[in-house]
Enzyme design. Structure first.
Site, PDB file in Angstrom:
ATOM      1  N   GLY A 299       0.749  -1.083   0.072  1.00  0.00           N
ATOM      2  CA  GLY A 299      -0.032   0.037   0.002  1.00  0.00           C
ATOM      3  C   GLY A 299       1.025   1.289  -0.023  1.00  0.00           C
ATOM      4  O   GLY A 299       1.619   1.375   0.929  1.00  0.00           O
ATOM      5  N   SER A 300       0.817   2.217  -0.903  1.00  0.00           N
ATOM      6  CA  SER A 300       1.631   3.166  -1.093  1.00  0.00           C
ATOM      7  C   SER A 300       0.945   4.196  -2.156  1.00  0.00           C
ATOM      8  O   SER A 300      -0.258   4.300  -2.578  1.00  0.00           O
ATOM      9  CB  SER A 300       2.927   2.672  -1.487  1.00  0.00           C
ATOM     10  OG  SER A 300       2.681   1.769  -2.433  1.00  0.00           O
TER      11      SER A 300
END
Length: 232
Positions: free
Chosen positions: A189-190
């Site tokens: 996640g980013s």
């Protein structure tokens, strides 16, 4: 084509960076089965999720010098004019910035938005706040890269997020990249920010889904040209 080959053709390959994690989840699943069968099945679900996270499907990239393709799967979260971070060395004039947020369910292999030469790579330590927040571009851990193209310099920033704690880069300064070529990934996640040359025209809007190496984000056309495609 055999049934086995047909099934195999439908399953995307897994990036090598994911092998240790998938193996770890699989081992934990076996231990959980030994402790209590329902827990083992939870482990199986998590193992499958981990494999999907590190999937690395083939993408067909439109190839034209003045097109910018998405560097990541996810959702276009921002299309704004912002002064680029100092580490990019792109000056203090506001430039078009397109941000893509990747959830834990997206493919996290990152691809070059343009063809060009890597001029600069700068790693900046930082926090791990929600990558969807605007201040994450300045406060969070990030890896910044500048790619030189015939139409100008492109800034690409990998930004860690609330869950993402590891930015991986496969490239080095001086390396020549093709549009859509894999250059890194961020675990769990980013966000990716792309800074474009003055005069670039955004072709996406916030909320739109992006596919790494395929979705055209912007155009900084110097003249008319045909579009071709390349699988990667």
């Amino acid at each position: 084509m055999s049934i086995v080959n047909s099934i195999r053709a439908q399953i995307p390959p897994i990036h090598r960076e994911g092998y240790p994690f998938i193996g770890g989840f699989a081992l934990i699943s076996l231990l959980l089965f030994w402790l209590w069968t329902p827990l083992g099945w939870i482990g199986v679900v998590l193992t499958i999720w981990c494999a999907l996270f590190f999937r690395d499907p083939v993408r067909v990239t439109p190839v034209r010098d003045d097109l910018v393709v998405a560097p990541a799967d996810g959702r276009v979260s921002m299309v704004v004019s912002m002064v680029p971070p100092a580490e990019l060395g792109l000056g203090d004039k506001p430039l078009l910035r397109i941000s893509i947020f990747m959830s834990v369910f997206n493919c996290h292999v990152n691809r070059a938005p343009v063809a060009g030469r890597v001029e600069r790579i700068v790693y900046s330590p930082g926090k791990f706040i929600n990558a969807d927040l605007d201040k994450a571009s300045e406060d969070n851990e990030r890896n910044s890269m500048v790619i030189s193209t015939p139409g100008g310099q492109i800034g690409v920033i990998q930004i860690a997020g609330l869950v993402a704690r590891r930015i991986v880069s496969f490239v080095r300064v001086g390396q020549v990249l093709g549009a859509g070529e894999r250059f890194g990934l961020i675990r769990f996640g980013s966000r990716l920010d792309v800074y474009l040359p003055d005069g670039a025209k955004a072709l996406v809007s916030p909320g739109q889904t992006s596919i790494a190496g395929e979705t055209v984000l912007a155009d900084f056309r110097q003249g008319d040209g045909g579009r071709s495609y390349r699988a990667a």
